[in-house]
Each structure stands twice: as structure tokens, then as C-alpha cells.
Design a protein around this motif. Structure first.
Motif, PDB file in Angstrom:
ATOM      1  N   UNK B  40       0.861  -1.200   0.034  1.00 21.08           N
ATOM      2  CA  UNK B  40      -0.028  -0.196   0.116  1.00 21.08           C
ATOM      3  C   UNK B  40       0.903   1.221   0.002  1.00 21.08           C
ATOM      4  N   UNK B  41       1.814   1.158   0.833  1.00 21.44           N
ATOM      5  CA  UNK B  41       2.944   2.326   0.958  1.00 21.44           C
ATOM      6  C   UNK B  41       3.362   2.897  -0.314  1.00 21.44           C
ATOM      7  N   UNK B  42       3.901   2.011  -0.953  1.00 26.12           N
ATOM      8  CA  UNK B  42       4.675   1.936  -2.417  1.00 26.12           C
ATOM      9  C   UNK B  42       3.824   2.384  -3.309  1.00 26.12           C
ATOM     10  N   UNK B  43       2.447   2.015  -3.359  1.00 24.79           N
ATOM     11  CA  UNK B  43       1.378   2.450  -4.266  1.00 24.79           C
ATOM     12  C   UNK B  43       0.874   4.056  -4.093  1.00 24.79           C
ATOM     13  N   UNK B  44       0.800   4.441  -2.973  1.00 24.61           N
ATOM     14  CA  UNK B  44       0.086   5.606  -2.514  1.00 24.61           C
ATOM     15  C   UNK B  44       1.340   6.487  -2.919  1.00 24.61           C
ATOM     16  N   UNK B  45       2.546   5.997  -2.620  1.00 28.05           N
ATOM     17  CA  UNK B  45       3.779   7.080  -2.590  1.00 28.05           C
ATOM     18  C   UNK B  45       3.937   7.564  -4.206  1.00 28.05           C
ATOM     19  N   UNK B  46       3.618   6.784  -4.682  1.00 24.62           N
ATOM     20  CA  UNK B  46       4.084   7.246  -6.240  1.00 24.62           C
ATOM     21  C   UNK B  46       3.481   8.569  -6.657  1.00 24.62           C
ATOM     22  N   UNK B  47       2.209   8.871  -6.356  1.00 22.87           N
ATOM     23  CA  UNK B  47       1.412  10.115  -6.453  1.00 22.87           C
ATOM     24  C   UNK B  47       1.950  11.053  -5.624  1.00 22.87           C
ATOM     25  N   UNK B  48       2.001  10.586  -4.251  1.00 23.43           N
ATOM     26  CA  UNK B  48       2.393  11.525  -3.074  1.00 23.43           C
ATOM     27  C   UNK B  48       3.738  11.180  -2.486  1.00 23.43           C
ATOM     28  N   UNK B  49       4.738  11.582  -2.858  1.00 27.43           N
ATOM     29  CA  UNK B  49       6.000  11.117  -2.450  1.00 27.43           C
ATOM     30  C   UNK B  49       6.221  11.440  -1.001  1.00 27.43           C
ATOM     31  N   UNK B  50       5.455  12.428  -0.237  1.00 25.92           N
ATOM     32  CA  UNK B  50       5.529  12.534   1.086  1.00 25.92           C
ATOM     33  C   UNK B  50       4.858  11.743   2.069  1.00 25.92           C
ATOM     34  N   UNK B  51       3.967  10.768   1.262  1.00 27.89           N
ATOM     35  CA  UNK B  51       3.290  10.099   2.294  1.00 27.89           C
ATOM     36  C   UNK B  51       4.170   9.223   3.190  1.00 27.89           C
ATOM     37  N   UNK B  52       3.719   9.265   4.438  1.00 26.16           N
ATOM     38  CA  UNK B  52       4.512   8.464   5.490  1.00 26.16           C
ATOM     39  C   UNK B  52       4.089   6.983   5.584  1.00 26.16           C
ATOM     40  N   UNK B  53       5.087   6.215   5.886  1.00 24.74           N
ATOM     41  CA  UNK B  53       4.711   4.582   6.152  1.00 24.74           C
ATOM     42  C   UNK B  53       3.971   4.737   7.286  1.00 24.74           C
ATOM     43  N   UNK B  54       4.252   5.463   8.380  1.00 27.80           N
ATOM     44  CA  UNK B  54       3.396   5.434   9.444  1.00 27.80           C
ATOM     45  C   UNK B  54       1.980   5.734   9.325  1.00 27.80           C
ATOM     46  N   UNK B  55       1.781   6.894   8.468  1.00 25.72           N
ATOM     47  CA  UNK B  55       0.022   7.022   8.018  1.00 25.72           C
ATOM     48  C   UNK B  55      -0.464   5.793   7.575  1.00 25.72           C
ATOM     49  N   UNK B  56       0.039   5.120   6.717  1.00 25.46           N
ATOM     50  CA  UNK B  56      -0.257   3.988   6.374  1.00 25.46           C
ATOM     51  C   UNK B  56      -0.657   2.959   7.341  1.00 25.46           C
ATOM     52  N   UNK B  57       0.224   2.586   8.384  1.00 28.08           N
ATOM     53  CA  UNK B  57      -0.241   1.924   9.630  1.00 28.08           C
ATOM     54  C   UNK B  57      -1.509   2.435  10.190  1.00 28.08           C
ATOM     55  N   UNK B  58      -1.240   3.921  10.519  1.00 22.51           N
ATOM     56  CA  UNK B  58      -2.438   4.691  11.303  1.00 22.51           C
ATOM     57  C   UNK B  58      -3.686   4.335  10.674  1.00 22.51           C
ATOM     58  N   UNK B  59      -3.686   4.728   9.161  1.00 23.86           N
ATOM     59  CA  UNK B  59      -4.908   4.487   8.670  1.00 23.86           C
ATOM     60  C   UNK B  59      -5.721   3.297   8.461  1.00 23.86           C
ATOM     61  N   UNK B  60      -4.799   2.165   8.164  1.00 25.56           N
ATOM     62  CA  UNK B  60      -5.117   0.822   8.162  1.00 25.56           C
ATOM     63  C   UNK B  60      -5.620   0.545   9.735  1.00 25.56           C
ATOM     64  N   UNK B  61      -5.090   0.795  10.589  1.00 18.95           N
ATOM     65  CA  UNK B  61      -5.661   0.651  12.090  1.00 18.95           C
ATOM     66  C   UNK B  61      -7.000   1.390  12.185  1.00 18.95           C
ATOM     67  N   UNK B  62      -7.069   2.332  11.590  1.00 14.29           N
ATOM     68  CA  UNK B  62      -8.330   3.381  11.637  1.00 14.29           C
ATOM     69  C   UNK B  62      -9.657   2.620  11.016  1.00 14.29           C
ATOM     70  N   UNK B  63      -9.211   1.965   9.932  1.00  9.74           N
ATOM     71  CA  UNK B  63     -10.062   1.616   8.818  1.00  9.74           C
ATOM     72  C   UNK B  63     -10.577  -0.093   9.490  1.00  9.74           C
TER      73      UNK B  63
END
Lengths: 145, 145
Positions: B40-63
Motif C-alpha cells: 500500500x505504501x509503495x502504491x500511494x507514494x507514487x503520486x504523493x512522495x511525502x506519504x509516510x509509512x506511519x500514516x499507512x499504519x495509522x490509516x489501516x488501523x483506523x479502517x
DNA sequence: TTCCTTATTTGTAATGATTACAAATATATA
DNA sequence: TATATATTTGTAATCATTACAAATAAGGAA
């Protein structure tokens, strides 16, 4: 099952019955609490202080490989192991983390699948695991208070 | 489902629809491949290079917390996520690691359990997951050669 | 809009389970 | 007993995940 029977069982599954492997297997059989690697390590270390954590890992891998032990896919932080091979599901409490066995009749899971689980779009099904999650009796009581 | 519908869905589940959360959820819905955090992180980073791995973790937890995404207990080295909420089991190939969906009729799993899965020795069953393992079609073909 | 409060995001550092590895030890066989 | 092989041990490395605090974004009120 005594240690000699265990040794024969391991042999018949292609696992050389070393003292360490017997200790781990004996612990798993005698403590059906789905222990983690560390729980096993702490337990066997009491009598044998030089027991290595790596050996616990190696042994569990060997026993799983041989089909004598199941690695439970409960997706927690650490892996849990189970030497009980009778068909049963597992319930994990999301609050306290306890894991309980849930008896299942033989073949109930495979009966859900096409061809009795033998094939599945060309796949060879070898293992199956039904995992349940929720609140255990104690924790759901706490929630109501 | 467009981004606006996703935003409403997140809102109705108590999750504030930020750009990052929408990106992660959009990726999961559009790519039902049971991706890992890193995928997920690799995929969303393509368009948004500042996307943080921690945010992916946080978001998945929230979802997951909100019930919009399932964390799959496939007990591999990394966690896998699935935004598909229709009842289905998962088959994991022990050779190549691929994960396939296995359709199940509604309530087939709970029907195995006493009381239709409602209670279980006082436990409140909230989630369930049927995991199968073995060799996928491609890998079992390789084995025969 | 602007300000303000709160929630979220970011990036780095820490944690903790698991694995890699090589030397030491035990086991099995000749 | 001697030899070859498998296992064990302990340390170091790896990798996914979490903790944390500063920076940023979102939402509501004036």
C-alpha cells in the motif's frame, strides 16, 4: 504419551528425536494453551538453562514441517503453536488476548468447499483454519459493567 | 465508488476522510490483492512522495477499527489487508505466497457453530475468518514436473 | 475569511519477534 | 572408536511494527 512414544512419533515423521525436540513437543502436548515461542522457551529453560531460543524456533519449524504441530494464524504480534491435531477452531478475545479451542465436527470445514475441499480452482488444499474473534466471557462481562 | 462516496462512507463510520485515508481506502478497494502495508505504501507514494509509512499504519488501523477493512490472519511475516467485506475465505499458497479469495455463501461459517455463532461458551463472536493453505494451481503444476 | 482548537501526518528512533550464521556439540553410522 | 552429519548455541543482523514529538492539515467559531 511418554517420552519414548513421542520419540517414535517424531521418528515416524522424519524428525530426529533429540532431547530438545522432545522437551518442546512434550511441553506443547502437556500445555494446550497455544503458547508463543517465548512461552515455550521460558518453560523449557527452567530445567535446562542452556536451552537456546533459536532451538525453540528451529524445533517448532521442524515440528510444523512434519505436520505434528500447527502454527495458528491468529495474526497477533507473535506466533502461537498447537500440538492438538483434532479438528477444532480457535476463538481469540480481542480484549485480553486469550485463545480458546472451539470443537468442530470432522470435515465440517471442508464440507463448505467445492469438491469437499480437495480441489479449489486447481489449488491443492492441505491445511485449514477457522479463526473466530470477539470478547470472551470474562471480558464481555467487564464491558457490561 | 468515487472519492466523494468513499468520504461519506468513512464519515458514517466515524473516520474523518482525509486525503491520505481516502488514498489508502481507494487503493484497497481498487486492488483486491490483499496487499501488505508496504505494498500500500509503495502504491500511494507514487503520486504523493511525502506519504509516510506511519500514516499507512495509522490509516489501516483506523479502517480496521471502523469495520471497513479486514486484517487477514494468514500468519505470514507481514499483515495483509482486505477491503472486501462480502463473506469469503482465503486460500494461501505455501509455495508462492499468493492469496486467493474463496467465495462462501452467507452464514456458512457461523452455521458451523453452536447458536449460529452468537454465543460460544459465553463468548461474543464478532469476527470470523476461514483460512486455507496449500499449493495453488500454478505451484502444484510445477511440483508434478 | 481569519483565528483557534483539535486531529492527523510526518520522520526518526525504539522495540520486539524472527532469522542468519558460524562455532561448538551431539548423534548416528561404519 | 573414529568419522561424517545433523543439531544446538549464542550473538548479530533483519524486518515489521510501534512510540513519540514536531509539523501540518482540518473543522468550527467569530
Amino acid at each position: 504419551m511418554d517420552r519414548q512414544q513421542m520419540a517414535r512419533l517424531l521418528c515416524s515423521h522424519g524428525v530426529r528425536p533429540t532431547q530438545q525436540r522432545l522437551s518442546v513437543y512434550e511441553y506443547l502436548l502437556g500445555h494446550p494453551i497455544h503458547p508463543s515461542v517465548d512461552t515455550v522457551y521460558e518453560a523449557v529453560s527452567v530445567d535446562q538453562p542452556t536451552f537456546s531460543r533459536t532451538t525453540v524456533y528451529n524445533t517448532l519449524h521442524a515440528l510444523v514441517q512434519a505436520g505434528l504441530v500447527r502454527e495458528l494464524p491468529l495474526c497477533s504480534e507473535e506466533r502461537r503453536y498447537d500440538a492438538g491435531l483434532t479438528p477444532h477452531a480457535h476463538f481469540r478475545c480481542v480484549a485480553c488476548g486469550c485463545i480458546k479451542d472451539v470443537p468442530l465436527a470432522q470435515d465440517t470445514v471442508t464440507s463448505l468447499l467445492p469438491d469437499g475441499g480437495e480441489t479449489l480452482a486447481g489449488c491443492m488444499v492441505q491445511g485449514q483454519e477457522l479463526s473466530l474473534s470477539g470478547l470472551c466471557a470474562a471480558c464481555s462481562a467487564d464491558h457490561e459493567v
